[in-house]
Write a protein that holds these residues in place. Structure first.
Motif, PDB file in Angstrom:
ATOM      1  N   ASN A  35      74.762  88.667  30.883  1.00  0.00           N
ATOM      2  CA  ASN A  35      74.129  87.604  30.101  1.00  0.00           C
ATOM      3  C   ASN A  35      75.143  86.644  29.497  1.00  0.00           C
ATOM      4  OD1 ASN A  35      71.148  87.915  30.064  1.00  0.00           O
ATOM      5  ND2 ASN A  35      71.666  89.981  29.390  1.00  0.00           N
ATOM      6  N   ALA A  36      76.338  86.619  30.073  1.00  0.00           N
ATOM      7  CA  ALA A  36      77.385  85.719  29.593  1.00  0.00           C
ATOM      8  C   ALA A  36      77.550  84.559  30.558  1.00  0.00           C
ATOM      9  CB  ALA A  36      78.701  86.476  29.454  1.00  0.00           C
ATOM     10  N   CYS A  37      77.295  83.351  30.075  1.00  0.00           N
ATOM     11  CA  CYS A  37      77.641  82.163  30.844  1.00  0.00           C
ATOM     12  C   CYS A  37      79.093  81.792  30.525  1.00  0.00           C
ATOM     13  CB  CYS A  37      76.722  80.996  30.486  1.00  0.00           C
ATOM     14  SG  CYS A  37      75.009  81.175  31.042  1.00  0.00           S
ATOM     15  N   MET A  38      79.728  81.142  31.463  1.00  0.00           N
ATOM     16  CA  MET A  38      81.088  80.686  31.237  1.00  0.00           C
ATOM     17  C   MET A  38      81.160  79.787  29.997  1.00  0.00           C
ATOM     18  SD  MET A  38      83.460  78.335  33.742  1.00  0.00           S
ATOM     19  CE  MET A  38      82.894  79.239  35.187  1.00  0.00           C
ATOM     20  N   LEU A  39      82.230  79.913  29.232  1.00  0.00           N
ATOM     21  CA  LEU A  39      82.424  79.045  28.072  1.00  0.00           C
ATOM     22  C   LEU A  39      82.968  77.702  28.544  1.00  0.00           C
ATOM     23  CD1 LEU A  39      83.996  81.560  25.493  1.00  0.00           C
ATOM     24  CD2 LEU A  39      81.627  80.777  25.651  1.00  0.00           C
ATOM     25  N   GLY A  40      82.050  76.784  28.840  1.00  0.00           N
ATOM     26  CA  GLY A  40      82.414  75.455  29.316  1.00  0.00           C
ATOM     27  C   GLY A  40      81.497  74.413  28.714  1.00  0.00           C
ATOM     28  N   ILE A  41      81.922  73.164  28.759  1.00  0.00           N
ATOM     29  CA  ILE A  41      81.165  72.123  28.057  1.00  0.00           C
ATOM     30  C   ILE A  41      79.820  71.839  28.713  1.00  0.00           C
ATOM     31  CG2 ILE A  41      83.245  71.035  27.142  1.00  0.00           C
ATOM     32  CD1 ILE A  41      83.023  68.910  29.294  1.00  0.00           C
ATOM     33  N   SER A  42      79.645  72.214  29.979  1.00  0.00           N
ATOM     34  CA  SER A  42      78.378  71.940  30.657  1.00  0.00           C
ATOM     35  C   SER A  42      77.517  73.179  30.823  1.00  0.00           C
ATOM     36  CB  SER A  42      78.647  71.328  32.043  1.00  0.00           C
ATOM     37  OG  SER A  42      79.323  70.098  31.922  1.00  0.00           O
ATOM     38  N   HIS A  43      77.946  74.303  30.264  1.00  0.00           N
ATOM     39  CA  HIS A  43      77.221  75.555  30.441  1.00  0.00           C
ATOM     40  C   HIS A  43      76.388  75.914  29.215  1.00  0.00           C
ATOM     41  CE1 HIS A  43      80.384  75.901  33.484  1.00  0.00           C
ATOM     42  NE2 HIS A  43      79.590  76.769  34.094  1.00  0.00           N
ATOM     43  N   LYS A  44      75.255  76.546  29.471  1.00  0.00           N
ATOM     44  CA  LYS A  44      74.466  77.093  28.377  1.00  0.00           C
ATOM     45  C   LYS A  44      75.163  78.335  27.822  1.00  0.00           C
ATOM     46  CE  LYS A  44      70.534  77.623  30.656  1.00  0.00           C
ATOM     47  NZ  LYS A  44      69.105  77.760  31.011  1.00  0.00           N
ATOM     48  N   THR A  45      74.735  78.758  26.623  1.00  0.00           N
ATOM     49  CA  THR A  45      75.331  79.938  26.010  1.00  0.00           C
ATOM     50  C   THR A  45      74.982  81.196  26.790  1.00  0.00           C
ATOM     51  OG1 THR A  45      75.173  78.896  23.828  1.00  0.00           O
ATOM     52  CG2 THR A  45      75.529  81.268  23.887  1.00  0.00           C
ATOM     53  N   SER A  46      73.746  81.283  27.250  1.00  0.00           N
ATOM     54  CA  SER A  46      73.294  82.435  28.025  1.00  0.00           C
ATOM     55  C   SER A  46      72.314  81.948  29.082  1.00  0.00           C
ATOM     56  CB  SER A  46      72.640  83.486  27.126  1.00  0.00           C
ATOM     57  OG  SER A  46      71.539  82.929  26.436  1.00  0.00           O
ATOM     58  N   PRO A  47      72.190  82.676  30.190  1.00  0.00           N
ATOM     59  CA  PRO A  47      71.310  82.213  31.270  1.00  0.00           C
ATOM     60  C   PRO A  47      69.837  82.321  30.909  1.00  0.00           C
ATOM     61  CG  PRO A  47      72.191  84.395  31.757  1.00  0.00           C
ATOM     62  CD  PRO A  47      72.890  83.920  30.521  1.00  0.00           C
ATOM     63  N   GLY A  48      69.077  81.410  31.472  1.00  0.00           N
ATOM     64  CA  GLY A  48      67.631  81.415  31.251  1.00  0.00           C
ATOM     65  C   GLY A  48      66.951  80.514  32.266  1.00  0.00           C
ATOM     66  N   PRO A  49      65.621  80.530  32.310  1.00  0.00           N
ATOM     67  CA  PRO A  49      64.887  79.733  33.298  1.00  0.00           C
ATOM     68  C   PRO A  49      64.917  78.243  32.970  1.00  0.00           C
ATOM     69  CG  PRO A  49      63.368  80.805  31.799  1.00  0.00           C
ATOM     70  CD  PRO A  49      64.730  81.336  31.457  1.00  0.00           C
ATOM     71  N   GLU A  50      64.791  77.424  34.008  1.00  0.00           N
ATOM     72  CA  GLU A  50      64.653  75.982  33.875  1.00  0.00           C
ATOM     73  C   GLU A  50      63.382  75.570  34.610  1.00  0.00           C
ATOM     74  OE1 GLU A  50      66.605  73.663  32.258  1.00  0.00           O
ATOM     75  OE2 GLU A  50      67.714  75.356  31.402  1.00  0.00           O
ATOM     76  N   SER A  51      62.651  74.611  34.053  1.00  0.00           N
ATOM     77  CA  SER A  51      61.410  74.183  34.692  1.00  0.00           C
ATOM     78  C   SER A  51      61.664  73.588  36.071  1.00  0.00           C
ATOM     79  CB  SER A  51      60.681  73.163  33.808  1.00  0.00           C
ATOM     80  OG  SER A  51      61.520  72.036  33.569  1.00  0.00           O
TER      81      SER A  51
END
Length: 265
Positions: A35-51
């Protein structure tokens, strides 16, 4: 002398395993890693669904580390973090499509937690992934679609000349085909982004990653990453246990030495 031994004993009894600032060393379960997203300026904090995710980023719609707007920007912007794929002339459509897939993976994939490492002095990210296992058939397909395109260097992450603020070919290089620069598919996939990928055979028992798959299908990389996360946690537990026993052993030796010293007096 006795006070010195007491200090040594106290120090040993409070020893902990140190880390190098890598976030992986702080995780205590495979689920945390996954549940760790990469620490980057374009990344969310944690993964989740997108519409919805745009075009080649769609496979990550159910569980993504990128947003819909980032996915769209990947496709419509001519550069990304000032990186210009057309530094030696316009890439062919089929080669550019492969690099867009690669960029979707970089920004959207939630399955690179086990391969994250800390990076310093970077404005766009505090982490990167290293040696993610890429299936040979995926690498070969990428290579075949780009083999006749042009570039001037092997390592696009490190070897451009950034003195003007944008990446340019170094003065001692010239534009040549990918075939001339990289020689083969493995060199290309592993070197172009500074070993973010490691090419492995499709039959590797630990599994390998797909860079892209059809929208609606299950993410084929999840189980591979989860098994890797489990191994990392098990390995970390073993190291801590071993280190703890080492500490107890050293503590025992010190205590015996102190008693021997006192008895001698």
């Amino acid at each position: 002398m006795l006070s010195l031994w007491i200090f040594v004993i106290f120090t040993l009894s409070t020893m902990v395993v140190s880390d190098d600032g890598n976030r992986l060393s702080t995780f205590t379960s495979p689920e945390e890693i996954m549940n760790a997203c990469m620490l980057g300026i374009s990344h969310k904090t944690s993964p989740g669904p997108e519409s919805e995710l745009f075009d080649k980023c769609k496979p990550w719609k159910k569980r993504s580390c990128c947003t819909e707007s980032i996915a769209k920007d990947i496709h419509v912007n001519k550069t990304w973090y000032k990186m210009d794929w057309d530094h030696c002339g316009k890439l062919s459509d089929k080669c550019r499509a492969r690099f867009v897939q690669d960029l979707c993976f970089y920004e959207c994939s939630p399955n690179v937690g086990p391969w994250l490492v800390k990076v310093d002095n970077m404005k766009i990210r505090k982490e990167r992934f290293v040696n993610v296992p890429l299936c040979r058939n995926e690498c070969d397909a990428w290579w075949e679609d780009c083999v006749d395109d042009l570039t001037c260097i092997e390592n696009w992450a490190r070897h451009f000349d950034w003195s003007s603020g944008i990446p340019q070919c170094p003065s001692n290089t010239q534009c040549r085909t990918f075939r001339e620069v990289f020689k083969n598919s493995t060199n290309f996939c592993e070197k172009v982004w500074d070993h973010s990928w490691q090419v492995v055979e499709d039959t590797d028992p630990d599994g390998c990653f797909a860079m892209w798959w059809m929208e609606g299908a299950e993410n084929p990389n999840y189980e591979i990453a989860y098994r890797k996360a489990q191994r990392l946690i098990s390995s970390a537990d073993s190291i801590v246990l071993c280190s703890s026993w080492n500490c107890f052993y050293l503590l025992f030796v010190c205590i015996c030495s102190v008693f021997s010293y006192v008895w001698y007096l």
